[in-house]
Design an enzyme around this catalytic site. Structure first.
Site, mmCIF file in Angstrom:
data_model
loop_
_atom_site.group_PDB
_atom_site.id
_atom_site.type_symbol
_atom_site.label_atom_id
_atom_site.label_comp_id
_atom_site.label_asym_id
_atom_site.label_seq_id
_atom_site.Cartn_x
_atom_site.Cartn_y
_atom_site.Cartn_z
ATOM 1 N N GLY A 12 0.814 -1.213 0.000
ATOM 2 C CA GLY A 12 0.000 0.000 0.000
ATOM 3 C C GLY A 12 0.841 1.253 0.000
ATOM 4 N N ASP A 13 0.194 2.383 -0.261
ATOM 5 C CA ASP A 13 0.840 3.704 -0.273
ATOM 6 C C ASP A 13 1.959 3.808 -1.303
ATOM 7 O OD1 ASP A 13 -0.815 4.457 1.846
ATOM 8 O OD2 ASP A 13 0.598 3.641 3.315
ATOM 9 N N GLY A 15 1.711 5.123 -4.173
ATOM 10 C CA GLY A 15 1.521 6.291 -5.040
ATOM 11 C C GLY A 15 0.463 6.009 -6.103
ATOM 12 N N LYS A 16 -0.496 5.152 -5.756
ATOM 13 C CA LYS A 16 -1.558 4.782 -6.710
ATOM 14 C C LYS A 16 -2.381 5.989 -7.125
ATOM 15 C CE LYS A 16 -3.110 1.886 -3.678
ATOM 16 N NZ LYS A 16 -2.018 1.921 -2.693
ATOM 17 N N ALA A 39 -8.082 3.378 2.976
ATOM 18 C CA ALA A 39 -7.199 3.915 1.934
ATOM 19 C C ALA A 39 -6.986 5.409 2.121
ATOM 20 C CB ALA A 39 -7.819 3.670 0.556
ATOM 21 N N GLY A 40 -5.835 5.867 1.689
ATOM 22 C CA GLY A 40 -5.564 7.305 1.644
ATOM 23 C C GLY A 40 -4.755 7.550 0.392
ATOM 24 N N HIS A 41 -5.369 8.161 -0.605
ATOM 25 C CA HIS A 41 -4.715 8.381 -1.896
ATOM 26 C C HIS A 41 -4.484 9.878 -2.080
ATOM 27 C CE1 HIS A 41 -6.554 4.360 -3.471
ATOM 28 N NE2 HIS A 41 -5.754 4.213 -2.439
ATOM 29 N N THR A 42 -3.237 10.233 -2.368
ATOM 30 C CA THR A 42 -2.885 11.647 -2.443
ATOM 31 C C THR A 42 -2.705 12.075 -3.889
ATOM 32 O OG1 THR A 42 -1.613 11.191 -0.457
ATOM 33 C CG2 THR A 42 -1.304 13.358 -1.450
ATOM 34 N N GLN A 225 -5.074 -0.167 -1.219
ATOM 35 C CA GLN A 225 -4.172 -1.077 -0.494
ATOM 36 C C GLN A 225 -3.097 -1.649 -1.445
ATOM 37 O OE1 GLN A 225 -7.875 -1.511 0.301
ATOM 38 N NE2 GLN A 225 -7.274 0.135 1.641
ATOM 39 N N GLY A 307 -1.844 8.802 10.010
ATOM 40 C CA GLY A 307 -0.702 9.607 10.459
ATOM 41 C C GLY A 307 0.408 8.788 11.103
ATOM 42 N N ARG A 308 0.244 7.442 11.143
ATOM 43 C CA ARG A 308 1.283 6.611 11.775
ATOM 44 C C ARG A 308 2.561 6.630 10.937
ATOM 45 N NH1 ARG A 308 -1.702 0.895 12.163
ATOM 46 N NH2 ARG A 308 -2.572 1.651 10.216
ATOM 47 N N LYS A 336 8.518 7.620 -6.506
ATOM 48 C CA LYS A 336 9.409 8.140 -5.461
ATOM 49 C C LYS A 336 10.894 7.857 -5.712
ATOM 50 C CE LYS A 336 7.095 9.115 -1.496
ATOM 51 N NZ LYS A 336 6.432 8.950 -0.203
HETATM 52 P P1 GDP Z 1 -1.428 5.599 -2.392
HETATM 53 O O1 GDP Z 1 -2.177 5.174 -1.191
HETATM 54 O O2 GDP Z 1 -0.812 4.446 -3.128
HETATM 55 O O3 GDP Z 1 -2.231 6.469 -3.327
HETATM 56 O O4 GDP Z 1 -0.208 6.484 -1.865
HETATM 57 P P2 GDP Z 1 -0.276 7.639 -0.722
HETATM 58 O O5 GDP Z 1 -0.930 8.825 -1.295
HETATM 59 O O6 GDP Z 1 -0.820 7.082 0.548
HETATM 60 O O7 GDP Z 1 1.268 7.873 -0.452
HETATM 61 C C1 GDP Z 1 2.142 8.263 -1.444
HETATM 62 C C2 GDP Z 1 2.758 9.616 -1.059
HETATM 63 O O8 GDP Z 1 3.872 9.863 -1.887
HETATM 64 C C3 GDP Z 1 1.824 10.797 -1.293
HETATM 65 O O9 GDP Z 1 2.124 11.804 -0.357
HETATM 66 C C4 GDP Z 1 2.168 11.244 -2.711
HETATM 67 O O10 GDP Z 1 1.879 12.617 -2.964
HETATM 68 C C5 GDP Z 1 3.650 11.025 -2.694
HETATM 69 N N1 GDP Z 1 4.276 10.713 -3.991
HETATM 70 C C6 GDP Z 1 3.791 9.948 -5.005
HETATM 71 N N2 GDP Z 1 4.727 9.819 -5.980
HETATM 72 C C7 GDP Z 1 5.815 10.517 -5.545
HETATM 73 C C8 GDP Z 1 7.112 10.743 -6.077
HETATM 74 O O11 GDP Z 1 7.479 10.263 -7.151
HETATM 75 N N3 GDP Z 1 7.984 11.478 -5.317
HETATM 76 C C9 GDP Z 1 7.637 12.016 -4.122
HETATM 77 N N4 GDP Z 1 8.533 12.723 -3.445
HETATM 78 N N5 GDP Z 1 6.415 11.831 -3.606
HETATM 79 C C10 GDP Z 1 5.523 11.085 -4.289
HETATM 80 P P1 IMO Z 2 -3.798 2.711 0.448
HETATM 81 O O1 IMO Z 2 -4.967 2.501 -0.486
HETATM 82 C C1 IMO Z 2 -1.286 1.068 3.607
HETATM 83 C C2 IMO Z 2 -3.156 -1.814 6.342
HETATM 84 C C3 IMO Z 2 -3.300 -1.355 7.783
HETATM 85 C C4 IMO Z 2 -3.161 -2.689 8.504
HETATM 86 C C5 IMO Z 2 -3.882 -3.651 7.562
HETATM 87 C C6 IMO Z 2 -5.321 -3.942 7.981
HETATM 88 O O2 IMO Z 2 -3.647 4.105 0.913
HETATM 89 O O3 IMO Z 2 -2.555 2.101 -0.096
HETATM 90 P P2 IMO Z 2 -7.548 -2.501 7.828
HETATM 91 O O4 IMO Z 2 -7.914 -1.192 8.461
HETATM 92 O O5 IMO Z 2 -7.615 -2.501 6.334
HETATM 93 O O6 IMO Z 2 -8.293 -3.652 8.432
HETATM 94 O O7 IMO Z 2 -6.004 -2.724 8.242
HETATM 95 O O8 IMO Z 2 -3.879 -3.035 6.285
HETATM 96 N N1 IMO Z 2 -3.744 -0.895 5.329
HETATM 97 C C7 IMO Z 2 -3.024 -0.073 4.571
HETATM 98 N N2 IMO Z 2 -1.697 0.184 4.537
HETATM 99 N N3 IMO Z 2 -2.089 1.670 2.724
HETATM 100 C C8 IMO Z 2 -3.413 1.405 2.707
HETATM 101 O O9 IMO Z 2 -4.248 1.890 1.774
HETATM 102 C C9 IMO Z 2 -3.943 0.528 3.684
HETATM 103 N N4 IMO Z 2 -5.176 0.063 3.955
HETATM 104 C C10 IMO Z 2 -5.035 -0.810 4.964
HETATM 105 O O10 IMO Z 2 -2.281 -0.456 8.134
HETATM 106 O O11 IMO Z 2 -1.815 -3.084 8.523
HETATM 107 MG MG MG Z 3 -2.211 5.550 0.848
#
Ligand code: GDP
Ligand code: IMO
Ligand code: MG
Length: 432
Positions: A12-13, A15-16, A39-42, A225, A307-308, A336
């Site tokens: 997860g996270d 950069g989807k 999920a948290g997508h930025t 995720q 925020g973890r 990244k």
């Molecule tokens: P997602 O859950 O897969 O959509 O990813 P998140 O949004 O939770 O986390 C990705 C973080 O990295 C966000 O703060 C994005 O703005 C940032 N990000 C994505 N691509 C890049 C990159 O190429 N470089 C940097 N520095 N930040 C990026």
């Molecule tokens: P995005 O879409 C990263 C992780 C939680 C925990 C496990 C189970 O932003 O990539 P849950 O609340 O789903 O029952 O938690 O899954 N988790 C994520 N980790 N990015 C996410 O979403 C996540 N969604 C759930 O931290 O370990």
């Molecule tokens: Mg995320």
């Protein structure tokens, strides 16, 4: 297209949201197929940063229609807040642009309370969930006692269903966890107000997608995720309760295999994980602090939803190879890469060692996965700031070598390469 699927290749996270925003420019519909507000997508557009939890990242593109698929679990209170926040930022989130599948499931205060209680009951071995009620909502779905979003269009039925549901949750909370009861009347009335607000958005979503496909429209399926959080294929039980892998897109949207064109795996240039569970390449100490950042920058490795601080480590090709097989990726988007600039030597895990033996396959047995040691290849780093580079050939040679190493080790193309969070910071190698 007609359908491209975006899947997180790690935990997860990756950069989807960022990659979805780029590809949404070419799509007619962007549809989320799994998960909920865990999920948290930025998406970063100039000075504006949008953090989306339920609504597909495609909403930022002006002409796309967004759809919350049947595979999702939706907390209506969070969805209403998200709609209002986007509207405050001048984004049209009318029912003409946003569709909620009538077959998606609703998350209630009962699910959230149970999520917290179950985590607390695990004592020293929590899953580390986001405590958004995800597991309990999917459990109810599987047990055939869930509340579907379609109920939002039938207020009388909804009220009775929420009352019965919260009463049952109160019984569980008290009997199993000695937790206080939730207020049945108050919560059922809240759901009536959610119904009032969200009713116009609720529709039979798969038919809308089939109709769009019949008319030659392009659909982008946005995963949430990541592969190793998949309920079946992830590091169980340290997983989420849905199917973030490419197969999950078909079930989570109700579309068939033949409509799929590409599956794009999104991988960070290193690895991160939030929550508990094995992480073979995890780093601690100075290099972990370096990769994670201090939280000063919006892209530093701190959970978008909770925020973890995220756990971080080097890139793991054993994991990615497994991910590739599970999802049948057509190509990778590597994000990244800029974070690695200035690191003298970059390590990449190419196999594991277990009991003195080298293994190239990702072990499914957690007692093995938890005990493996990564075997690293050391690659030279680069010093230059790469964040404004637009073409692959303009990257420092060592950065090119790093990406080519990933590509040749996994035998897959890296078609998108992200060098910063901004919309103009993705090198699209299909255009090069
Ligand atoms: P997602 O859950 O897969 O959509 O990813 P998140 O949004 O939770 O986390 C990705 C973080 O990295 C966000 O703060 C994005 O703005 C940032 N990000 C994505 N691509 C890049 C990159 O190429 N470089 C940097 N520095 N930040 C990026
Ligand atoms: P995005 O879409 C990263 C992780 C939680 C925990 C496990 C189970 O932003 O990539 P849950 O609340 O789903 O029952 O938690 O899954 N988790 C994520 N980790 N990015 C996410 O979403 C996540 N969604 C759930 O931290 O370990
Ligand atoms: Mg995320």
């Amino acid at each position: 297209m007609p359908v491209d699927i975006i899947v997180g290749a790690q935990w997860g996270d990756e950069g989807k949201g960022h990659i979805t925003d780029l590809l949404a420019a070419e799509a007619d519909i962007v549809a989320r197929f799994s998960g909920g507000d865990n999920a948290g997508h930025t998406v970063s557009i100039g000075p504006k940063i949008f953090k989306l939890h339920l609504i597909p990242s495609g909403i930022i593109q002006e002409r796309t229609i967004c759809l919350l698929g049947n595979g999702m679990v939706i907390n209506p209170a969070v969805l209403i807040r998200e709609i209002e926040e986007l509207e405050r930022n001048g984004i049209d989130v009318s029912p003409e642009r946003l569709i909620i599948s009538s077959s998606a499931h609703l998350i209630t205060d009962g699910h959230i309370a149970l999520d917290g209680a179950r985590e607390a009951a695990r004592g020293a071995d929590p899953i580390g969930t986001t405590r958004r009620g995800i597991g309990p909502a999917y459990s109810d779905k599987a047990a055939r006692v869930g509340l579907r979003a379609g109920l939002l269009t039938q207020p009388d039925k909804l009220k009775e269903a929420v009352k019965a549901h919260i009463s049952e949750k109160n019984f569980q909370l008290d009997a199993l966890y000695k937790q206080e009861s939730l207020n049945v009347e108050e919560i059922s009335n809240q759901f009536l107000s959610y119904s009032e607000r969200l009713r116009p958005y609720v529709r039979e979503s798969s038919k809308i997608l089939w109709h769009a496909l019949d008319n030659g429209q392009r659909i982008l399926a946005e995963g949430a995720q990541g592969t190793f959080l998949d309920l079946d294929h992830g590091t169980y039980p340290y997983v989420t309760s849905s199917w973030p892998t490419s197969g999950g897109a078909l079930i989570g949207l109700g579309i068939g295999v033949k409509s799929i064109d590409r599956v794009i795996g999104v991988a960070k240039a290193y690895t991160s994980r939030v929550g508990s569970g094995p992480f073979p390449c995890e780093l601690t100490g100075n290099m972990a602090d370096r990769l994670r950042g201090t939280g000063e920058n919006p892209w530093d490795e701190f959970g978008t939803t909770t925020g973890r601080p995220r756990r971080v480590g080097w890139l793991d090709l054993v994991m990615l190879n497994h991910s590739l097989r599970l999802n049948d990726f057509s190509s990778l988007a590597v994000t990244k890469l800029d974070i690695l600039s200035g690191i003298e030597e970059i390590l990449v895990c190419t196999s594991y060692r277990h009991n003195g033996k080298q293994i190239g396959d990702f072990p499914l047995d957690l007692s093995i996965l938890g005990a493996v040691e990564p075997v690293y290849e050391v690659l030279p780093g680069w010093d230059q700031d790469i964040s404004s580079i637009k073409h692959f050939d303009d990257l420092p040679k060592k950065a090119q070598d790093y990406v080519n190493f990933i590509s040749s080790s996994l035998n897959i193309g890296v078609t998108y390469l992200s060098v910063g969070p901004g919309r103009d910071q993705i090198i699209n190698r299909l255009d090069d």
